[in-house]
Write a protein that holds these residues in place. Structure first.
Motif, PDB file in Angstrom:
ATOM      1  N   UNK A 161       0.868  -1.174   0.000  1.00 28.37           N
ATOM      2  CA  UNK A 161       0.000   0.000   0.000  1.00 28.37           C
ATOM      3  C   UNK A 161       0.905   1.223   0.000  1.00 28.37           C
ATOM      4  N   UNK A 162       0.659   2.174  -0.904  1.00 28.68           N
ATOM      5  CA  UNK A 162       1.569   3.324  -1.016  1.00 28.68           C
ATOM      6  C   UNK A 162       0.857   4.546  -1.581  1.00 28.68           C
ATOM      7  N   UNK A 163       1.576   5.670  -1.599  1.00 29.82           N
ATOM      8  CA  UNK A 163       1.115   6.964  -2.109  1.00 29.82           C
ATOM      9  C   UNK A 163      -0.249   7.362  -1.508  1.00 29.82           C
ATOM     10  N   UNK A 164      -0.311   7.445  -0.158  1.00 33.04           N
ATOM     11  CA  UNK A 164      -1.588   7.778   0.483  1.00 33.04           C
ATOM     12  C   UNK A 164      -1.957   9.247   0.327  1.00 33.04           C
ATOM     13  N   UNK A 165      -3.257   9.522   0.428  1.00 35.49           N
ATOM     14  CA  UNK A 165      -3.779  10.882   0.541  1.00 35.49           C
ATOM     15  C   UNK A 165      -4.933  10.840   1.537  1.00 35.49           C
ATOM     16  N   UNK A 166      -4.757  11.533   2.669  1.00 34.90           N
ATOM     17  CA  UNK A 166      -5.828  11.606   3.654  1.00 34.90           C
ATOM     18  C   UNK A 166      -6.932  12.492   3.093  1.00 34.90           C
ATOM     19  N   UNK A 167      -8.156  11.973   3.068  1.00 31.38           N
ATOM     20  CA  UNK A 167      -9.275  12.714   2.493  1.00 31.38           C
ATOM     21  C   UNK A 167      -9.770  13.792   3.449  1.00 31.38           C
ATOM     22  N   UNK A 168     -10.462  14.817   2.947  1.00 32.63           N
ATOM     23  CA  UNK A 168     -10.984  15.886   3.806  1.00 32.63           C
ATOM     24  C   UNK A 168     -11.818  15.304   4.950  1.00 32.63           C
ATOM     25  N   UNK A 169     -11.622  15.848   6.130  1.00 35.61           N
ATOM     26  CA  UNK A 169     -12.307  15.342   7.306  1.00 35.61           C
ATOM     27  C   UNK A 169     -11.455  14.395   8.120  1.00 35.61           C
ATOM     28  N   UNK A 170     -10.419  13.823   7.505  1.00 33.58           N
ATOM     29  CA  UNK A 170      -9.469  12.990   8.231  1.00 33.58           C
ATOM     30  C   UNK A 170      -9.975  11.630   8.642  1.00 33.58           C
ATOM     31  N   UNK A 171     -11.078  11.143   8.053  1.00 33.00           N
ATOM     32  CA  UNK A 171     -11.622   9.841   8.446  1.00 33.00           C
ATOM     33  C   UNK A 171     -11.207   8.707   7.507  1.00 33.00           C
ATOM     34  N   UNK A 172     -10.850   9.048   6.292  1.00 32.76           N
ATOM     35  CA  UNK A 172     -10.527   8.024   5.295  1.00 32.76           C
ATOM     36  C   UNK A 172      -9.241   8.391   4.565  1.00 32.76           C
ATOM     37  N   UNK A 173      -8.635   7.390   3.950  1.00 30.66           N
ATOM     38  CA  UNK A 173      -7.394   7.605   3.217  1.00 30.66           C
ATOM     39  C   UNK A 173      -7.489   6.922   1.854  1.00 30.66           C
ATOM     40  N   UNK A 174      -6.980   7.604   0.849  1.00 31.14           N
ATOM     41  CA  UNK A 174      -6.899   7.101  -0.516  1.00 31.14           C
ATOM     42  C   UNK A 174      -5.480   6.575  -0.719  1.00 31.14           C
ATOM     43  N   UNK A 175      -5.323   5.461  -1.454  1.00 29.95           N
ATOM     44  CA  UNK A 175      -3.978   4.922  -1.655  1.00 29.95           C
ATOM     45  C   UNK A 175      -3.958   3.983  -2.855  1.00 29.95           C
ATOM     46  N   UNK A 176      -2.745   3.564  -3.234  1.00 34.62           N
ATOM     47  CA  UNK A 176      -2.541   2.600  -4.303  1.00 34.62           C
ATOM     48  C   UNK A 176      -2.157   1.259  -3.697  1.00 34.62           C
ATOM     49  N   UNK A 177      -2.819   0.200  -4.130  1.00 34.99           N
ATOM     50  CA  UNK A 177      -2.512  -1.164  -3.693  1.00 34.99           C
ATOM     51  C   UNK A 177      -2.137  -1.996  -4.906  1.00 34.99           C
ATOM     52  N   UNK A 178      -1.224  -2.971  -4.710  1.00 32.02           N
ATOM     53  CA  UNK A 178      -0.784  -3.767  -5.859  1.00 32.02           C
ATOM     54  C   UNK A 178      -0.335  -5.152  -5.421  1.00 32.02           C
ATOM     55  N   UNK A 179      -0.587  -6.164  -6.271  1.00 30.42           N
ATOM     56  CA  UNK A 179      -0.047  -7.500  -6.027  1.00 30.42           C
ATOM     57  C   UNK A 179       1.377  -7.656  -6.551  1.00 30.42           C
ATOM     58  N   UNK A 180       1.892  -6.617  -7.190  1.00 30.66           N
ATOM     59  CA  UNK A 180       3.229  -6.640  -7.780  1.00 30.66           C
ATOM     60  C   UNK A 180       3.968  -5.404  -7.317  1.00 30.66           C
ATOM     61  N   UNK A 181       5.156  -5.602  -6.780  1.00 29.41           N
ATOM     62  CA  UNK A 181       5.917  -4.489  -6.238  1.00 29.41           C
ATOM     63  C   UNK A 181       6.737  -3.753  -7.288  1.00 29.41           C
ATOM     64  N   UNK A 182       6.762  -4.257  -8.519  1.00 29.56           N
ATOM     65  CA  UNK A 182       7.598  -3.649  -9.555  1.00 29.56           C
ATOM     66  C   UNK A 182       6.835  -3.281 -10.816  1.00 29.56           C
ATOM     67  N   UNK A 183       5.574  -3.660 -10.893  1.00 26.37           N
ATOM     68  CA  UNK A 183       4.757  -3.347 -12.064  1.00 26.37           C
ATOM     69  C   UNK A 183       3.345  -3.005 -11.579  1.00 26.37           C
ATOM     70  N   UNK A 184       2.960  -1.737 -11.726  1.00 27.53           N
ATOM     71  CA  UNK A 184       1.677  -1.273 -11.204  1.00 27.53           C
ATOM     72  C   UNK A 184       0.618  -1.149 -12.303  1.00 27.53           C
TER      73      UNK A 184
END
Length: 690
Positions: free
Chosen positions: A263-286
């Motif tokens: 899980x990487x490149x997070x962005x906390x959404x307005x209000x601070x209750x949720x977070x947006x992020x990138x998830x991947x089954x491959x660590x070298x090819x997204x």
């Protein structure tokens, strides 16, 4: 941009008003240029009455009480005469004030029609090289008044610079060296990853403050609640700490059903209750990654977009993400965490990195965006042959997505990685390119055997798995055969011993997923691979990479960041010990000459340099000489992939040559800055809705 920022941030220089100007006119000027619209002069007719009143001596005529300046203590006859010479100047300033007041009225009258977007220039000094390997290299503050960026130095460091938009130049934040930058919500702090730590530094200067340990730079976001959500390592869920520092706690969970490993490149959404992020089954090819959102209280996550990465929420109500080298936007309900419309392309050919899942894209909440196009991994380069003076001859003229060139032992062919999944072979005599592997093989980082009959590569056996080592015939007559068992981490082949009996390779660490230890794979008398063995590193915090055997097989060169920056070292083989540092500034990607006692490497910088080091061997002692720069520039570094190779004659080098921008080879396009960019997004997305 300088004028806009000055209007927002600064007050007029009132000391420039002539001292003979009546106080009533000075007060009028201040009210005309007041930034608070509730206190600003509401009608230009009032200004005309005030001026006429001042000329006639009736300073209170037709004016609101707040604009009246009494003449107590002044003789009536001396009230006006001294400033009549300044009247034309005052009228000019008032005309300017009237212009801004009129703009305000026009805005109120036409606020249903948003201001059109405007593109601005933002030049990076020629001595600075943006580091685009770890998230956005140039980042705009939430209020849109500052831009921070990381520049790669000649010592392999990443100096952080800050540019106030009302000033002409960027200044370094002394002591702040790192990547994956992020701003605090108020724009007063810059967070970054440096020295295996998460740190922050004030935009006004001062020493950086360490917050916690963080092995790798894969993104962080500073929430409105005073906490920071970040990625602690290459293969890990998201963590959270207080902005003042502390012990990290996990806030997301890797989903086994989707075979997620990062899980990487997070962005906390307005209000601070949720977070947006990138998830991947491959660590070298997204390419097949997911953009997800999760609750920060429960860790419960949901997939928003498939086959996408680097998701970002715009305050104007849209979700952006990268897919296929294009930035898309789609209407998004941030409360329900739900996509509510059809995605539309917004920026074509945005600079993105499929190997890390990041993109060169940053925006402010005021609607200003800064981004780069066409210069990252996935962009176009050619393959060229440079002599020792840096004079180039073309090899592969057709621009492509090339990495890791490697000469065959006889020097007649060059194996090159194309994209992040396949190996092709270029024939120098015939000028032809032949694919050796085909998608979805995922065969990367080619390494010829000493007899030239086979090429080893890193191969992913299944989506979500690690990368093991395989090999195949170099003439294309056979298929890939595994040399190591299925790996849960990345194994990257680097160099064969001269007798062809041992392969040196990098292996990411199983415990942390971070790079790297140096391992060897030996072959028995019948030619079967044995169990791999660790050679250097063994789960230390130091990154070691790119091991290469010397022509006699008695030495192994490699790169390490143990001194704080990348340097090249040499150790004896097979018994490690007695290492010698070869580079004196910084160095990566070592390569040996096959015809003389000479070692080459790349010195990072802007531009990068190719360095030669002579050496001698006295008994069991390796004696390096003084490093000499052969040439600077003319080629591109594509970290983490090796970016050059030495021809068997020791006189030529295969390099990756950037495609010319603006007619100048190797010149990157400057960042694009767009004001009122949200207006463009709204228009483009609206055009695609049913």
């Amino acid at each position: 941009s300088d004028v806009l920022a000055a209007v927002i941030m600064k007050d007029p220089e009132w000391s420039a008003v002539p001292t003979s100007t009546p106080a009533s006119i000075s007060r009028l000027l201040r009210r005309c240029l007041e930034k608070d619209s509730k206190r600003r002069l509401q009608a230009i007719g009032e200004a005309r009455i005030a001026i006429e009143g001042a000329q006639s001596g009736d300073v209170g005529a037709g004016l609101a009480p707040a604009l009246v300046e009494t003449a107590q203590g002044r003789p009536q006859g001396s009230r006006l005469q001294p400033w009549r010479g300044a009247l034309p100047w005052a009228l000019v300033l008032l005309a300017s004030a009237a212009f801004f007041i009129t703009l305000g009225f026009l805005w109120r009258a036409t606020r249903s029609s948003p201001a059109p977007p405007m593109e601005l220039s933002f030049d990076i000094p020629s001595t600075h090289q943006l580091n685009t390997t770890a998230g956005p290299a140039a980042l705009i503050s939430p209020d849109g008044l500052r831009i921070a960026y990381a520049s790669l130095t000649g010592q392999g460091k990443n100096q952080i610079y800050l540019r106030e938009l009302d000033k002409p130049e960027a200044t370094p934040l002394e002591g702040a060296e790192g990547t994956a930058l992020f701003f605090s919500p108020d724009g007063q702090w810059i967070g970054f990853f440096g020295g295996a730590k998460l740190e922050k530094v004030s935009v006004f200067g001062g020493a950086p403050i360490a917050l916690c340990s963080a092995n790798r730079d894969r993104g962080a976001s500073w929430g409105e609640d005073g906490t920071i959500v970040f990625t602690p390592d290459l293969t890990a869920p998201l963590d959270r700490i207080p902005a003042a520092g502390g012990t990290p706690e996990a806030v997301t969970h890797l989903d086994a059903g989707r075979k997620e490993i990062t899980h990487r490149w997070p962005q906390v959404l307005p209000g601070g209750k949720d977070v947006l992020f990138t998830a991947s089954p491959d660590n070298n090819n997204f390419e097949h990654a997911y953009v997800e959102a999760a609750s920060l209280s429960t860790g419960q996550a949901k997939v928003l977009v498939e086959n996408a990465y680097f998701g970002r929420y715009l305050p104007s109500g849209y979700l952006t993400y990268v897919s296929g080298g294009t930035l898309f936007a789609v209407p998004f309900d941030a409360k329900e965490l739900k996509v509510t419309g059809t995605a539309m392309p917004i920026i074509q050919n945005i600079q993105a990195d499929l190997t890390t899942g990041s993109a060169q894209f940053s925006f402010s909440r005021t609607g200003t965006v800064i981004y780069l196009t066409g210069q990252g991994l996935g962009s176009q380069v050619t393959l060229a042959l440079l002599d020792r003076k840096g004079v180039a001859s073309p090899l592969i003229k057709q621009p492509g997505d090339y990495f890791a060139p490697r000469f065959s032992p006889n020097g007649k062919q060059v194996a090159v990685q194309v994209g992040i999944g396949n190996v092709w072979v270029y024939d120098l005599a015939r000028g032809t390119m032949t694919p050796l592997t085909f998608n979805p093989t995922n065969c990367t980082l080619p390494a010829w055997t000493p007899d030239g009959k086979r090429i080893a590569c890193a191969r992913q056996t299944a989506l979500g798995a690690g990368y093991g080592i395989s090999w195949l015939p170099s003439d294309g007559t056979g298929s890939l055969e595994p040399l190591t068992k299925g790996s849960t981490v990345v194994q990257a082949p680097s160099s064969w011993s001269p007798d062809g009996k041992t392969l040196a390779f990098d292996q990411f660490r199983a415990k942390t997923g971070s790079c790297c230890d140096i391992w060897t794979l030996a072959f028995d008398a019948s030619g079967r691979p044995e169990e791999p063995k660790p050679f250097l590193g063994q789960d230390s915090t130091t990154a070691l990479a790119y091991p290469v055997f010397s022509p006699d097989g008695h030495w192994l060169a490699y790169a390490s960041d143990e001194s704080g920056g990348p340097q090249v070292y040499v150790v004896p083989y097979p018994s490690p010990g007695g290492k010698r540092q070869i580079s004196n500034a910084s160095g990566v990607f070592p390569r040996w000459s096959r015809v003389g006692h000479e070692l080459f490497f790349i010195q990072p910088g802007n531009p990068p340099a190719l360095v030669s080091v002579p050496y001698s061997v006295q008994g069991n002692s390796f004696q390096p000489g003084m490093p000499t720069i052969l040439f600077q520039g003319g080629f591109e570094m594509r970290v983490p992939f090796p970016s050059f190779d030495v021809a068997p004659d020791g006189k030529h080098f295969a390099v990756l040559e950037p495609v010319a921008v603006g007619g100048i080879p190797g010149t990157p396009a400057p960042p694009t800055v767009v004001v009122n960019w949200f207006t463009r997004v709204e228009r483009l997305v609206a055009a695609g809705q049913k």
